[in-house]
Design a protein around this motif. Structure first.
Motif, PDB file in Angstrom:
ATOM      1  N   ASP A  13     -53.816  37.280  90.529  1.00  0.00           N
ATOM      2  CA  ASP A  13     -53.213  36.418  91.545  1.00  0.00           C
ATOM      3  C   ASP A  13     -53.995  36.463  92.850  1.00  0.00           C
ATOM      4  O   ASP A  13     -53.689  35.751  93.794  1.00  0.00           O
ATOM      5  CB  ASP A  13     -51.759  36.855  91.815  1.00  0.00           C
ATOM      6  N   ARG A  37     -52.676  31.393  80.965  1.00  0.00           N
ATOM      7  CA  ARG A  37     -52.161  32.591  80.311  1.00  0.00           C
ATOM      8  C   ARG A  37     -51.303  32.195  79.119  1.00  0.00           C
ATOM      9  O   ARG A  37     -50.951  31.032  78.939  1.00  0.00           O
ATOM     10  CB  ARG A  37     -51.381  33.424  81.313  1.00  0.00           C
ATOM     11  N   ASN A  39     -48.272  32.619  78.494  1.00  0.00           N
ATOM     12  CA  ASN A  39     -46.943  32.088  78.819  1.00  0.00           C
ATOM     13  C   ASN A  39     -47.008  30.697  79.439  1.00  0.00           C
ATOM     14  O   ASN A  39     -46.004  30.164  79.888  1.00  0.00           O
ATOM     15  CB  ASN A  39     -46.202  33.052  79.743  1.00  0.00           C
ATOM     16  N   SER A  41     -48.580  29.871  82.221  1.00  0.00           N
ATOM     17  CA  SER A  41     -48.896  29.880  83.648  1.00  0.00           C
ATOM     18  C   SER A  41     -50.398  29.821  83.858  1.00  0.00           C
ATOM     19  O   SER A  41     -51.187  30.171  82.982  1.00  0.00           O
ATOM     20  CB  SER A  41     -48.323  31.145  84.304  1.00  0.00           C
ATOM     21  N   THR A  43     -53.570  30.910  86.409  1.00  0.00           N
ATOM     22  CA  THR A  43     -53.974  31.804  87.502  1.00  0.00           C
ATOM     23  C   THR A  43     -55.462  31.670  87.741  1.00  0.00           C
ATOM     24  O   THR A  43     -56.202  31.239  86.850  1.00  0.00           O
ATOM     25  CB  THR A  43     -53.648  33.270  87.156  1.00  0.00           C
ATOM     26  N   PHE A 198     -51.694  22.714  80.550  1.00  0.00           N
ATOM     27  CA  PHE A 198     -50.737  23.426  81.394  1.00  0.00           C
ATOM     28  C   PHE A 198     -50.081  22.420  82.332  1.00  0.00           C
ATOM     29  O   PHE A 198     -50.590  21.313  82.550  1.00  0.00           O
ATOM     30  CB  PHE A 198     -51.436  24.537  82.185  1.00  0.00           C
ATOM     31  N   ASP A 199     -48.986  22.808  82.849  1.00  0.00           N
ATOM     32  CA  ASP A 199     -48.235  21.912  83.724  1.00  0.00           C
ATOM     33  C   ASP A 199     -49.033  21.623  84.999  1.00  0.00           C
ATOM     34  O   ASP A 199     -49.477  22.540  85.688  1.00  0.00           O
ATOM     35  CB  ASP A 199     -46.888  22.541  84.097  1.00  0.00           C
TER      36      ASP A 199
END
Length: 960
Positions: A13, A37, A39, A41, A43, A198-199
């Protein structure tokens, strides 16, 4: 196990650390590299995390003392930089990768470095972590019957708007991509693609994510290469259509049938407005041409082929490509038809041939046809005179010719040698080498408009007083002011020298200012005059000479060829004795790729215009489709002849020569594919016979086509007095060589199968449109575009990673995969075995012996078979062929025998000696195998360790 803790996630992060990364990819903080990642997310990517993970891996295996050493510390930094480069080399402006891809690259880097124990520990750790995650997810799964609601992914448009990902369209694009292909799975492609999304992902990155997810599956089935290409095509369409329409536009493949015709007109008008194509193209009947476009041909590309076109061939403005593949082929065809009477009909004919991949024009033609500077010719040959003004004029000509994508062959034999007298200053010459250094640096400075490296080859005859220093030009030791590290070189060897080598006789070196006529003599005339000069030297009438053993010089030639890859071995006399236009000049050198044999002098720069037939496309299980081949050759020869009149000439000597003699070079590619189709082994008499018969057919149809063009357009101006005019065809010119050589030094098959008498009579009566019609070029790039094997080359490896200017590409032999599938042998175990054995089948005993023999790779074939096949082709070719020779374990004796065999079998030239002291295919289940090599390479000394591409593909694409 403490090998690599959670730091293996290689995410943080914290702000991105750009300090210890590969140069050029993360030099500024505005290059946002990120990691998805597990999950979902996202980074920031932090390369220091890779260093931490690698250090812990070394600690686990080698202990604290070793892992803390300066050697390991440096290795960790280098490995992390390699991972960074592998991940982001194609993302200079930022990008996103999945955590699994990062870890795959870490694993590959360890294997490349030979750290098998560390890599094994790393793999085991990954597997254990994967198992634990699966258990955790299983326990955490909801016990209720109702499934958890799937989160909605959003994309971010170029103007910053967020909107839901159109999964329906995504599925449609993937469904189209797998349509008609066996061995591929749309669900697998979709699942892998969704993993890479990813979002909030930028809209422009969605297409890249699809492609990157698919390309890793190519090793499992070659058809995934076409899937990847079709997914890439979706991004190509979006980019081009948005530019042409002036608003965001996307279309599926099925929708292009209605869109393509309109887009051709829009493209031509816009490109002309931007001064990227000739305004004359706007005067075509664009509706008629648009209606002739075949959109489905966009689906025949492999990933390597389409990516190569996109990166290097499509017309663009400010980095935006707005030329679609079928429009690209039509633009090239329009340029080639620009002077035709019914130019729409001819443009459609040319387009059909190019877009079918049955024939492909050379790279300069594809680059420049239809543009404001249509420099379409592939090769230029020059003679450098022996005076200062002429030398620098020749170097200037090199720069001008190279600027517009021409490959160069320079004859330097006329330039006086080291120690010779300079009358104007009463001093002594420094010889030819300092000028070669200038020519070398000019090739580096003028890099063909930024599209590819400038490329030049220097030729010197074997009797030149500077030949021993010339041979050492590529050495990495000695005075660097007398070295040329970037320029190719070739020995231009007279037959008399080879006879002296065979007879273990003496050889005398001269400066050309003492014997200038040797430069223009060949065959028996050369032998007679050379012996006269030797006698004069013995009497002291010529001062600057040196007598050496011919065998010693020959050994030095072969030794330098092994050590540095240069100079190549080429033979002066067969190039001249069999030269169709010998009545107007002397062939003083070949070209950059050793397949062109045309005369040069101070007033004429020879030019050749190339294109190659995809012989695999014309071959079925029972042999060549002669009717189809004849049709292809007829159209191809017309296209090549049109180049001459339409071409842009940057120097007047080139224009004068090309219009006077009109030479072209029709070649072939996909030879090994054609053998596979017929179930033939490369190292066999049957393959040699096919080389003979296929080249005879091409020769017959090419000469016929040029003869027919002569009836329509007139013979080339210098036809009278040529071998053609005398009724001597290429096959007949073997007798001339036999007379000059004698029976002992020429052993070549002279059989034929077609009706040459009728064609010979027609040529005498009606002439030839072109002084020369055939030459087999390397096809290094255009074979990639067409998805076939390079030129007449044997398969390099059955599974490897090819690197070129467009990146890295997994290459799998589709014929091998198909056969192993039929035997029930194609599975993950087989893929891993192929990686372990460097793409070779020979040590995999469960594969039947006959299959292993058929799929022997280039270094597993006795190179004498390459010479025998080349000899059979050479008898039909009026120019030459770029013939690479592969030797897995070279030795002086083997090289001596091989190159003497090439001479005795009548070959005019040879090209690269490919030699690998050791190879290693990455033994991993990661996403891409990577071949490396140690030993002799095309462009590096033995101490180098280049990637496999430098062995296979030296970027000799100035021709192709």
């Amino acid at each position: 196990m403490s090998t690599a803790s959670d730091d293996l996630s290689i995410t943080s992060d914290a702000p991105v650390n750009y300090t210890n990364t590969a140069p050029e990819v993360q030099t500024t903080a505005d290059a946002p590299y990120k990691v998805i990642r597990r999950n979902g997310s996202v980074t920031p990517f932090d390369v220091s995390k890779i260093e931490v993970a690698l250090t812990k891996a070394f600690l686990e295996v080698e202990g604290g003392v070793v892992a803390a050493s300066s050697r390991v510390h440096q290795e960790v930094k280098e490995l992390a930089a390699q991972v960074n480069d592998s991940l982001f080399r194609r993302m200079p402006n930022g990008g996103v990768v999945h955590i699994e891809d990062v870890q795959d690259q870490v694993e590959l880097a360890l294997m490349r470095a030979g750290e098998q124990k560390v890599a094994r520990s790393y793999v085991l750790y990954r597997e254990e972590r994967s198992r634990l995650r699966a258990e955790k997810e299983s326990k955490a799964a909801p016990k209720s019957k109702g499934a958890a609601k799937k989160p909605v992914l959003h994309i971010t448009t170029a103007d910053g708007e967020r909107k839901p990902l159109d999964e329906k369209r995504l599925k449609k694009v993937i469904k189209e991509a797998v349509s008609g292909l066996s061995g591929v799975d749309a669900d697998v492609v979709l699942a892998e693609s969704m993993r890479n999304l990813f979002d909030g992902i930028p809209e422009k990155d969605v297409g890249s994510a699809l492609v990157m997810a698919t390309r890793v599956m190519i090793e499992k089935d070659p058809n995934y290469s076409q899937v990847a290409a079709r997914l890439l095509m979706d991004s190509v369409r979006r980019e081009a259509l948005t530019m042409l329409n002036g608003r965001a536009t996307e279309a599926t493949q099925s929708e292009m049938k209605a869109i393509y015709p309109e887009m051709l007109g829009k493209y031509i008008r816009k490109a002309a407005e931007l001064e990227l194509v000739d305004d004359e193209l706007t005067r075509y009947d664009l509706k008629k041409l648009g209606a002739a476009i075949k959109p489905t041909r966009d689906q025949q590309f492999t990933y390597l082929g389409l990516q190569t076109l996109y990166d290097r061939y499509f017309v663009h403005v400010d980095g935006v490509r707005f030329e679609l593949p079928q429009i690209f082929f039509m633009r090239v065809a329009m340029g080639l038809a620009i002077n035709e009477v019914d130019r729409e009909a001819r443009a459609i004919e040319f387009y059909d041939l190019l877009s079918s991949f049955n024939f492909m024009s050379s790279t300069p033609t594809l680059f420049n046809s239809g543009t404001l500077r249509p420099q379409l010719s592939s090769c230029y040959l020059t003679t450098v005179p022996d005076h200062l003004g002429g030398i620098y004029d020749a170097i200037k000509d090199n720069a001008l010719l190279s600027k517009y994508a021409g490959g160069l062959g320079n004859d330097w034999t006329s330039v006086r040698g080291l120690g010779s007298h300079i009358k104007g200053t009463n001093g002594k010459s420094q010889g030819v080498v300092p000028f070669l250094k200038v020519a070398n640096d000019t090739a580096v400075a003028v890099n063909q408009g930024g599209k590819r490296k400038g490329a030049v080859c220097a030729y010197l005859e074997t009797w030149h007083i500077d030949v021993e220093e010339f041979i050492e030009l590529r050495k990495n030791t000695g005075d660097d002011r007398r070295r040329t590290h970037d320029m190719n070189s070739a020995n231009w060897i007279p037959d008399l020298f080879m006879k002296r080598v065979a007879e273990e006789g003496d050889w005398t070196l001269f400066s050309p200012d003492d014997c200038p006529d040797l430069h223009d003599l060949s065959g028996l005339a050369f032998e007679t005059k050379y012996k006269e000069y030797e006698a004069m030297a013995e009497k002291g009438e010529i001062k600057l000479t040196k007598k050496i053993k011919a065998l010693d010089l020959w050994r030095k030639m072969l030794g330098m060829l092994f050590e540095t890859g240069h100079p190549w071995i080429t033979f002066k006399d067969p190039c001249n004795i069999r030269y169709s236009n010998q009545h107007v000049g002397v062939v003083h050198s070949s070209n950059l790729c050793t397949e062109i044999m045309l005369h040069t002098n101070e007033d004429e720069i020879a030019v050749c215009n190339l294109g190659s037939i995809n012989i695999a496309a014309h071959t079925k299980a029972d042999g060549i489709d002669m009717k189809m081949l004849k049709k292809t050759v007829n159209t191809a020869m017309r296209m090549l002849d049109n180049v001459i009149d339409y071409n842009y000439y940057s120097v007047p000597q080139a224009r004068r020569s090309n219009l006077q003699h009109r030479p072209v070079g029709l070649g072939l590619m996909g030879f090994h594919d054609a053998l596979y189709k017929q179930d033939l082994v490369y190292a066999s008499e049957a393959a040699v016979q096919f080389a003979d018969e296929s080249m005879e057919a091409i020769s017959y149809f090419a000469i016929t086509a040029s003869n027919e063009l002569a009836k329509e357009r007139g013979a080339y101006p210098s036809f009278k007095g040529s071998l053609w005019d005398r009724g001597i065809l290429p096959i007949d010119s073997l007798e001339l060589l036999q007379e000059a050589r004698g029976e002992n030094y020429l052993q070549i098959d002279k059989s034929s199968t077609l009706d040459w008498d009728k064609l010979r009579a027609s040529v005498k009566d009606h002439g030839m449109r072109n002084s020369n019609v055939m030459a087999i070029a390397p096809t290094a790039t255009i074979s990639n575009i067409c998805g076939v094997s390079q030129s007449i080359e044997p398969t390099y490896q059955n599974l490897f990673v090819k690197s070129n200017l467009s990146g890295e590409f997994t290459v799998v032999n589709p014929y091998m995969v198909e056969e192993l599938k039929s035997l029930g042998l194609w599975d993950d175990v087989m893929i891993n075995d192929l990686k372990y054995f460097d793409g070779s089948l020979q040590q995999i005993e469960r594969i039947p012996a006959n299959v292993r023999e058929k799929y022997a790779s280039a270094f597993e074939i006795d190179p004498r078979w390459l010479v025998e096949a080349g000899s059979r082709r050479q008898k039909w070719i009026d120019q030459g062929q770029s013939l690479n020779l592969y030797m897995s374990e070279p030795s002086g004796a083997k090289m001596d025998n091989l190159y003497k065999l090439a001479w005795v079998r009548g070959l005019k030239t040879t090209y690269y000696l490919r030699s690998m002291g050791a190879t290693a295919m990455e033994k991993t289940s990661g996403d891409e195998p990577v071949a490396t090599s140690r030993g002799l390479t095309d462009n590096a000394p033995p101490s180098a360790a280049p990637s496999a591409c430098s062995i296979l593909d030296p970027e000799c694409e100035a021709c192709q």
